[in-house]
Design a protein around this motif. Structure first.
Motif, PDB file in Angstrom:
ATOM      1  N   UNK A   1      44.833  44.321  79.629  1.00 32.90           N
ATOM      2  CA  UNK A   1      45.888  44.512  78.629  1.00 32.90           C
ATOM      3  C   UNK A   1      45.611  45.715  77.741  1.00 32.90           C
ATOM      4  N   UNK A   2      46.653  46.470  77.397  1.00 33.29           N
ATOM      5  CA  UNK A   2      46.485  47.698  76.622  1.00 33.29           C
ATOM      6  C   UNK A   2      45.817  47.441  75.277  1.00 33.29           C
ATOM      7  N   UNK A   3      46.129  46.291  74.643  1.00 35.03           N
ATOM      8  CA  UNK A   3      45.567  46.010  73.321  1.00 35.03           C
ATOM      9  C   UNK A   3      44.057  45.764  73.376  1.00 35.03           C
ATOM     10  N   UNK A   4      43.569  45.354  74.538  1.00 34.20           N
ATOM     11  CA  UNK A   4      42.147  45.020  74.670  1.00 34.20           C
ATOM     12  C   UNK A   4      41.323  46.177  75.216  1.00 34.20           C
TER      13      UNK A   4
ATOM     14  N   UNK B   1      43.158  43.483  66.442  1.00 36.66           N
ATOM     15  CA  UNK B   1      43.244  42.045  66.657  1.00 36.66           C
ATOM     16  C   UNK B   1      41.836  41.466  66.734  1.00 36.66           C
ATOM     17  N   UNK B   2      41.725  40.223  66.343  1.00 37.56           N
ATOM     18  CA  UNK B   2      40.449  39.529  66.464  1.00 37.56           C
ATOM     19  C   UNK B   2      39.890  39.703  67.870  1.00 37.56           C
ATOM     20  N   UNK B   3      38.610  40.130  67.995  1.00 34.59           N
ATOM     21  CA  UNK B   3      38.057  40.376  69.333  1.00 34.59           C
ATOM     22  C   UNK B   3      38.171  39.192  70.276  1.00 34.59           C
ATOM     23  N   UNK B   4      37.993  37.982  69.755  1.00 37.61           N
ATOM     24  CA  UNK B   4      38.099  36.801  70.614  1.00 37.61           C
ATOM     25  C   UNK B   4      39.510  36.673  71.164  1.00 37.61           C
TER      26      UNK B   4
END
Length: 524
Positions: free
Chosen positions: A180-183, A47-50
């Protein structure tokens, strides 16, 4: 599907190596109930870092940056010594190899601090063990300043190593356990870059104080201030949510014997993973200390740079480390943790000639930037990789202990480089010079290949929901309540209350299956 513990060890290693070449990633997943299973996952485009960073709440950011600051302060304190080896050598009238003994002692005793403060963090909570840890770190940094003899300096740095060893586990747990797991990938990379950022600031301070032999003391004062600031900052924020619920229920922490029983059970069950992780962290620490601790000395001694140019090259080198840690940490969400580390190890070998062979400032700084991009790029994956590999109830003690035991094994790294380099010469810059460049190059090539091999046969748990599993202290307290119920027959009402509380955590296998989600929600 077959669980990992039922598969022979060699078969696991072979399978994990082959899986690096498959599109789908084979990972071990810990679900919300603490059960482990193997899944094959298709890589998801990062995902886009921002967008990823926007997912964090203000509270999560405050906890994250507090953990980052403490880790950064710890790194500055360490590099304030290693980057000024030549100054300390002149100040105390000893060889550079003698000064590197202080680095060895610091690394050797960090495992003691990891055990003490890591277990304290899982047992009493993240907050006050970390506050005490940072204050001790600052006090011992000041003690180093006032050492009048080299032996006193060595003794103080040995004690300093104990305090330093406790920071990583609790700081990483505070920063990463509730994001969050995605981050996790990008936040892990940014967090690990705090180590390189500490080096950059230490090099900037070294540049600012000049090259006088006694100027190292000023850098140490700055480090002490950062450590005390980290302790005060942590004091301002509340306990982690895993321990707030325990305090609300009146559970202040189980008996020491009960906690240690749980810890021993974890070691007995997970001993293979513990040994694998310790060896992994030993290789990783050889990897970083071989490429960084003697780099400034290499520029000063072999390349004949002055203090200003050597400091600037070191700053640029570690700027590459910060960029690499963040970038590869983010990319590991797509490529996988192990695959990202293995690729960095291979590419690091390719860039070694550009790192040590040039003579000009620009070429050396560029080579150092690229090499540290890959060295710390691999390191950027480590905080979250260790957290995911950890038994979920021991998220502070397991990463800190395995990391610092690996550090203990690799503690002679800087001393070995200095000893070999001082006894060997090479023709460079028009004369015979101490052979720091060839020594670091050969050692880095060997370690990079070893790291690539070892990570390729190891496990991975990317995406594990470890944040929903209760901390060890909570489990111990509930276990004690059950024990009290079993041994007390005088108060049926209290017995029934204790039984109801313990059932929330699964007093039988059937209850665990029925109430698993409710239990984890309550714990978190």
């Amino acid at each position: 599907m077959e669980t990992p513990e039922k598969t022979p060890l060699m078969a696991q290693a072979r399978q994990q190596f082959l899986d690096l070449f498959r599109w789908k990633q084979r990972v071990s997943i810990i679900d919300e109930n603490g059960n482990e299973k193997i899944e094959y996952q298709s890589p998801v485009v990062p995902t886009n870092p921002v967008t990823l960073l926007w997912q964090l709440t203000a509270k999560q950011w405050l906890f994250y940056w507090t953990g980052f600051f403490c880790w950064f302060g710890d790194a500055f304190d360490f590099h304030a010594l290693s980057i000024q080896t030549s100054k300390l050598s002149a100040f105390y009238g000893v060889t550079k190899s003698d000064v590197s003994t202080a680095i060895t002692l610091t690394l050797l005793l960090r495992s003691v601090g990891a055990v003490f403060f890591g277990i304290a963090g899982d047992y009493f909570g993240r907050k006050y063990p970390m506050v005490l840890n940072m204050f001790l770190l600052g006090a011992l940094q000041i003690g180093s300043i006032y050492a009048t003899t080299f032996n006193q300096f060595l003794a103080t740095r040995a004690l300093f190593g104990i305090a330093m060893g406790g920071v990583f586990g609790n700081a990483a747990a505070m920063a990463l356990e509730n994001v969050p797991a995605e981050a996790r990938g990008i936040l892990s990379g940014i967090f690990q870059s705090g180590y390189s950022f500490g080096y950059v600031i230490a090099a900037c301070v070294n540049l600012g104080v000049g090259g006088a032999p006694d100027s190292w003391r000023t850098a140490f004062w700055v480090g002490a201030g950062l450590s005390f600031s980290g302790g005060i900052l942590r004091l301002l924020f509340p306990e982690s949510k895993q321990f707030i619920e325990k305090k609300k229920s009146g559970n202040k922490g189980g008996a020491t014997n009960a906690f240690l029983r749980e810890f021993k059970k974890m070691i007995k069950k997970e001993w293979q993973r513990v040994l694998y992780t310790i060896v992994l962290m030993a290789i990783f620490n050889f990897y970083s200390h071989t490429t960084q601790d003697s780099y400034t000395t290499f520029l000063l001694t072999q390349k004949r740079m002055n203090n200003s140019l050597a400091s600037k090259a070191s700053i640029l080198m570690k700027t590459g480390a910060c960029v690499g840690g963040t970038t590869v940490g983010w990319a590991s969400q797509f490529f996988g943790r192990r695959r990202s580390i293995a690729v960095c190890g291979i590419l690091c070998c390719c860039i070694i000639p550009a790192w040590v062979l040039p003579d000009s400032f620009g070429a050396l700084a560029t080579g150092g930037f690229i090499l540290q991009f890959f060295v710390q790029g691999a390191w950027g994956v480590i905080p979250i990789h260790l957290s995911e590999l950890s038994p979920p109830a021991f998220r502070a003690s397991f990463p800190g202990l395995t990391y610092q035991l690996g550090n203990m094994i690799s503690s002679p790294a800087a001393q070995i480089v200095n000893e070999i380099s001082e006894r060997t010469t090479v023709f460079d810059v028009g004369a015979r010079r101490q052979a720091y460049g060839p020594t670091m190059a050969i050692a880095t090539a060997i370690i990079s290949l070893l790291l690539t091999f070892w990570i390729s046969i190891g496990p991975e748990r990317k995406g594990s929901h470890f944040e929903t599993v209760a901390a060890a202290g909570a489990e111990v307290n509930l276990g004690e309540q059950q024990h009290k119920h079993e041994n007390t027959a005088d108060s049926p009402a209290e017995d029934q209350s204790a039984l109801e509380k313990s059932s929330l955590h699964g007093s039988s296998e059937d209850e665990k299956k029925d109430d698993g989600l409710q239990t984890q929600t309550k714990d978190v």
